[in-house]
Design an enzyme around this catalytic site. Structure first.
Site, PDB file in Angstrom:
ATOM      1  N   ASN A  22      -2.800   7.131  -2.877  1.00 32.15           N
ATOM      2  CA  ASN A  22      -2.711   7.259  -1.475  1.00 32.15           C
ATOM      3  C   ASN A  22      -2.454   8.589  -1.140  1.00 32.15           C
ATOM      4  O   ASN A  22      -2.779   9.247  -0.035  1.00 32.15           O
ATOM      5  CB  ASN A  22      -2.021   6.106  -0.828  1.00 32.15           C
ATOM      6  CG  ASN A  22      -3.145   5.016  -0.487  1.00 32.15           C
ATOM      7  OD1 ASN A  22      -4.214   5.334  -0.101  1.00 32.15           O
ATOM      8  ND2 ASN A  22      -2.499   3.835  -0.454  1.00 32.15           N
ATOM      9  N   HIS A  53      -0.250  -1.708  -7.277  1.00 37.54           N
ATOM     10  CA  HIS A  53      -1.043  -1.304  -6.286  1.00 37.54           C
ATOM     11  C   HIS A  53      -2.646  -1.294  -6.700  1.00 37.54           C
ATOM     12  O   HIS A  53      -2.989  -0.534  -7.325  1.00 37.54           O
ATOM     13  CB  HIS A  53      -0.787   0.083  -5.716  1.00 37.54           C
ATOM     14  CG  HIS A  53      -1.569   0.382  -4.484  1.00 37.54           C
ATOM     15  ND1 HIS A  53      -2.349   1.690  -4.245  1.00 37.54           N
ATOM     16  CD2 HIS A  53      -1.800  -0.107  -3.447  1.00 37.54           C
ATOM     17  CE1 HIS A  53      -2.787   1.879  -3.273  1.00 37.54           C
ATOM     18  NE2 HIS A  53      -2.712   0.450  -2.669  1.00 37.54           N
ATOM     19  N   SER A  64       0.742  -1.048   0.072  1.00 36.48           N
ATOM     20  CA  SER A  64       0.062  -0.073   0.005  1.00 36.48           C
ATOM     21  C   SER A  64       0.906   1.311   0.119  1.00 36.48           C
ATOM     22  O   SER A  64       0.565   2.305  -0.601  1.00 36.48           O
ATOM     23  CB  SER A  64      -0.958  -0.008   1.152  1.00 36.48           C
ATOM     24  OG  SER A  64      -1.716  -0.897   1.427  1.00 36.48           O
ATOM     25  N   GLU A 113      -2.223   0.795  -9.710  1.00 39.25           N
ATOM     26  CA  GLU A 113      -0.975   1.674 -10.043  1.00 39.25           C
ATOM     27  C   GLU A 113       0.059   0.716 -10.348  1.00 39.25           C
ATOM     28  O   GLU A 113       0.504  -0.111  -9.607  1.00 39.25           O
ATOM     29  CB  GLU A 113      -0.962   2.550  -8.863  1.00 39.25           C
ATOM     30  CG  GLU A 113      -1.972   3.760  -8.776  1.00 39.25           C
ATOM     31  CD  GLU A 113      -1.995   4.278  -7.238  1.00 39.25           C
ATOM     32  OE1 GLU A 113      -1.286   5.642  -7.021  1.00 39.25           O
ATOM     33  OE2 GLU A 113      -2.284   3.976  -6.108  1.00 39.25           O
TER      34      GLU A 113
HETATM   35  N1  LIG Z   1      -6.445  -4.404   2.597  1.00 39.83           N
HETATM   36  C1  LIG Z   1      -6.602  -3.266   1.604  1.00 39.83           C
HETATM   37  O1  LIG Z   1      -7.567  -2.655   1.469  1.00 39.83           O
HETATM   38  C2  LIG Z   1      -5.231  -3.315   0.710  1.00 39.83           C
HETATM   39  C3  LIG Z   1      -5.420  -2.536  -0.352  1.00 39.83           C
HETATM   40  C4  LIG Z   1      -4.137  -2.281  -1.481  1.00 39.83           C
HETATM   41  C5  LIG Z   1      -3.104  -2.930  -1.020  1.00 39.83           C
HETATM   42  N2  LIG Z   1      -3.023  -3.503   0.209  1.00 39.83           N
HETATM   43  C6  LIG Z   1      -1.779  -4.556   0.565  1.00 39.83           C
HETATM   44  O2  LIG Z   1      -1.738  -5.745   0.066  1.00 39.83           O
HETATM   45  C7  LIG Z   1      -0.895  -6.579   1.171  1.00 39.83           C
HETATM   46  C8  LIG Z   1      -1.910  -7.675   1.648  1.00 39.83           C
HETATM   47  O3  LIG Z   1      -2.901  -6.969   2.257  1.00 39.83           O
HETATM   48  P1  LIG Z   1      -4.526  -7.748   2.732  1.00 39.83           P
HETATM   49  O4  LIG Z   1      -5.095  -6.804   3.170  1.00 39.83           O
HETATM   50  O5  LIG Z   1      -4.421  -8.951   1.634  1.00 39.83           O
HETATM   51  O6  LIG Z   1      -3.621  -8.631   3.915  1.00 39.83           O
HETATM   52  P2  LIG Z   1      -4.054 -10.009   4.768  1.00 39.83           P
HETATM   53  O7  LIG Z   1      -3.771  -9.938   6.250  1.00 39.83           O
HETATM   54  O8  LIG Z   1      -5.654 -10.208   4.389  1.00 39.83           O
HETATM   55  O9  LIG Z   1      -3.475 -10.966   4.031  1.00 39.83           O
HETATM   56  C9  LIG Z   1      -2.131 -11.307   3.950  1.00 39.83           C
HETATM   57  C10 LIG Z   1      -1.673 -12.820   3.658  1.00 39.83           C
HETATM   58  O10 LIG Z   1      -0.338 -12.911   3.485  1.00 39.83           O
HETATM   59  C11 LIG Z   1       0.099 -14.140   4.342  1.00 39.83           C
HETATM   60  N3  LIG Z   1       1.529 -14.116   4.530  1.00 39.83           N
HETATM   61  C12 LIG Z   1       2.052 -13.231   5.369  1.00 39.83           C
HETATM   62  N4  LIG Z   1       3.541 -13.707   5.085  1.00 39.83           N
HETATM   63  C13 LIG Z   1       3.704 -14.507   4.166  1.00 39.83           C
HETATM   64  C14 LIG Z   1       4.650 -14.969   3.335  1.00 39.83           C
HETATM   65  N5  LIG Z   1       6.121 -14.604   3.963  1.00 39.83           N
HETATM   66  N6  LIG Z   1       4.522 -15.960   2.578  1.00 39.83           N
HETATM   67  C15 LIG Z   1       3.227 -16.145   1.991  1.00 39.83           C
HETATM   68  N7  LIG Z   1       2.211 -15.665   2.802  1.00 39.83           N
HETATM   69  C16 LIG Z   1       2.414 -14.805   3.662  1.00 39.83           C
HETATM   70  C17 LIG Z   1      -0.828 -14.091   5.536  1.00 39.83           C
HETATM   71  O11 LIG Z   1      -0.875 -15.295   6.033  1.00 39.83           O
HETATM   72  C18 LIG Z   1      -2.259 -13.625   5.006  1.00 39.83           C
HETATM   73  O12 LIG Z   1      -2.968 -14.619   4.386  1.00 39.83           O
HETATM   74  C19 LIG Z   1      -0.223  -5.455   1.943  1.00 39.83           C
HETATM   75  O13 LIG Z   1       0.962  -5.285   1.535  1.00 39.83           O
HETATM   76  C20 LIG Z   1      -1.330  -4.397   2.204  1.00 39.83           C
HETATM   77  O14 LIG Z   1      -0.746  -3.283   2.398  1.00 39.83           O
HETATM   78  C21 LIG Z   1      -4.085  -3.814   1.071  1.00 39.83           C
END
Ligand SMILES: NC(=O)c1ccc[n+]([C@@H]2O[C@H](COP(=O)([O-])OP(=O)(O)OC[C@H]3O[C@@H](n4cnc5c(N)ncnc54)[C@H](O)[C@@H]3O)[C@@H](O)[C@H]2O)c1
Length: 304
Positions: free
Chosen positions: A188, A137, A116, A149
Site C-alpha cells: 500500500n 495482509h 489494511s 504481506e
Molecule cells: N476489502 C479489501 O479489499 C481489503 C483488502 C485487504 C485487507 N482488508 C482488511 O480486511 C478487514 C476486513 O475487511 P472486509 O473488506 O472483509 O470488511 P467487511 O465489512 O466485508 O467484513 C468485516 C466483517 O467483520 C464482522 N465484524 C465486525 N466486528 C466484528 C467482531 N468484533 N467480531 C466478529 N466479527 C466482526 C462484520 O460483521 C463483517 O462481516 C479490514 O481490516 C480491512 O481493512 C480489506
C-alpha cells in the site's frame, strides 16, 4: 501446527469480503477452518458464498465442507493453531477482539491481523504475549491475488514469522516478509505513492482522470505483473535512473497529506462507485463491466 505443511486448524474472525475468501484459501489447501462473525446473517451466508466462488473458479467444491461457521467466538478459536482477524477496519474493535482472543486461544496459537493500514503494533500493544502476534495482509480477492504481506512487530518471534510464512506458502500464497511495522506495509505504500501523483496530475490540469488511467494501463502497467520497479531500474541502468530522478523527483507531488482535490470530492459527496461519481461518472453498467474486467484478468493471470 505439527509441521509447516501439515493440516492445521485455522480460525477466521470476520466473515465479510476478506474473511470468507481467506477461509476458502485455507480450506482448499486442506486445512480445517472455523469462521465466526458478530453478525449472524454474515455467518449464515458464508458457505454459500464460498461454494459460489469455488464453482466460478472451477475449484474443488468439497472444500466448503472443511469450513465450519461458528456463532461463538470461543468455539471458533479455542483449538486453533492459527487465528486470523478480518473484522472491520477500526482500531478499537480490533484491540478489543485481540484482548478477547488472548483469553480464548491455545498457548502456542499465532494471532494475525488482516488490517489494511493500521499498524500491527497499535493493535497488539496491550497483549500479554505479543511475540505470537503479527500481521497477514491479504489482497482482494484473497483467492486470486497471490500476495500476503507477513508483518512483524518489534515483539514478534522469528518462529511465529517462519511458521506463518510456511503456512501461507503451503496454501499457495506468496508470502512477503515485512521486517518493520510501518504504515501501509510495502504494497500500500507503493500503491498510494502512485495514487498521490495520479490525483496531482488531474488537480494540476495536466490531464483528466481517464487519461491518467489510460496512460498507466497502456504503458508500464502492461509490464508491472512481470517486471518490478527495481528490476526495471537495473534493466535501464542505475545511472539512467539517477539522471531521471534528478529531473523528475523535484517536479512530482510531495505534499505530505491527502490532496485538497481528493478532500473536495469527498466533501461534495463524489464518493466513486457508491455515489455514481468520483474522479469519473459511474453508471451501474460501467461498474459491473469494470468488476467483470478485473475478475477476467485475475483469473487469466492465475491460469498462466
Ligand atoms: N476489502 C479489501 O479489499 C481489503 C483488502 C485487504 C485487507 N482488508 C482488511 O480486511 C478487514 C476486513 O475487511 P472486509 O473488506 O472483509 O470488511 P467487511 O465489512 O466485508 O467484513 C468485516 C466483517 O467483520 C464482522 N465484524 C465486525 N466486528 C466484528 C467482531 N468484533 N467480531 C466478529 N466479527 C466482526 C462484520 O460483521 C463483517 O462481516 C479490514 O481490516 C480491512 O481493512 C480489506
Amino acid at each position: 501446527m505439527a509441521s509447516d505443511s501439515a493440516k492445521a486448524r485455522i480460525a477466521v474472525v470476520g466473515a465479510g469480503l476478506m474473511g470468507h475468501g481467506i477461509a476458502q484459501v485455507f480450506a482448499l489447501a486442506g486445512h480445517e477452518v472455523k469462521i465466526t462473525d458478530s453478525v449472524v446473517r454474515n455467518l449464515d451466508s458464508v458457505s454459500s458464498r464460498i461454494a459460489a466462488n469455488l464453482r466460478d473458479l472451477g475449484e474443488d467444491a468439497g472444500a466448503v465442507e472443511r469450513v465450519s461457521p461458528c456463532v461463538d467466538l470461543t468455539e471458533a478459536v479455542r483449538d486453533a493453531d492459527f487465528v486470523v482477524e478480518a473484522v472491520s477496519e477500526n482500531l478499537a474493535v480490533k484491540q478489543k477482539l485481540f484482548a478477547e482472543l488472548e483469553l480464548r486461544v491455545r498457548r502456542d496459537a499465532i494471532l494475525a491481523s488482516n488490517t489494511s493500514v493500521i499498524p500491527i503494533t497499535a493493535i497488539v500493544q496491550d497483549l500479554i504475549r505479543k511475540e505470537r502476534a503479527l500481521g497477514t495482509h491479504w489482497w482482494n480477492p484473497p483467492f486470486l491475488v497471490p500476495l500476503v504481506e507477513v508483518i512483524e512487530t518489534q515483539w514478534t518471534s522469528p518462529q511465529a514469522v517462519a511458521r506463518t510464512m510456511a503456512l501461507h506458502k503451503a496454501a499457495g500464497k506468496m508470502p512477503a516478509h515485512v521486517k518493520k511495522d510501518v504504515p501501509g506495509f510495502i504494497g500500500n505504500r507503493l500503491q498510494h505513492a502512485l495514487w498521490r501523483e495520479a490525483i496531482s496530475l488531474v488537480e494540476r490540469g495536466i490531464c483528466d482522470a481517464r487519461t491518467v488511467d489510460d496512460v498507466v494501463k497502456a504503458s508500464f502497467g502492461r509490464r508491472l505483473a512481470v517486471l518490478g520497479p527495481l528490476e526495471n531500474a537495473d534493466q535501464v541502468g542505475t545511472d539512467l535512473t539517477l539522471a531521471i530522478h534528478e529531473v523528475v523527483l523535484p517536479a512530482i507531488e510531495s505534499r505530505p497529506g491527502p490532496s485538497p482535490y481528493l478532500q473536495a470530492l469527498v466533501a461534495d459527496g463524489k464518493l466513486g462507485f457508491k455515489s455514481g461519481q468520483g474522479f469519473q461518472m459511474w453508471s451501474a453498467e460501467d461498474q459491473a463491466a469494470l468488476r467483470a474486467r478485473v475478475m477476467r484478468h485475475l483469473k487469466a493471470m492465475r491460469d498462466r
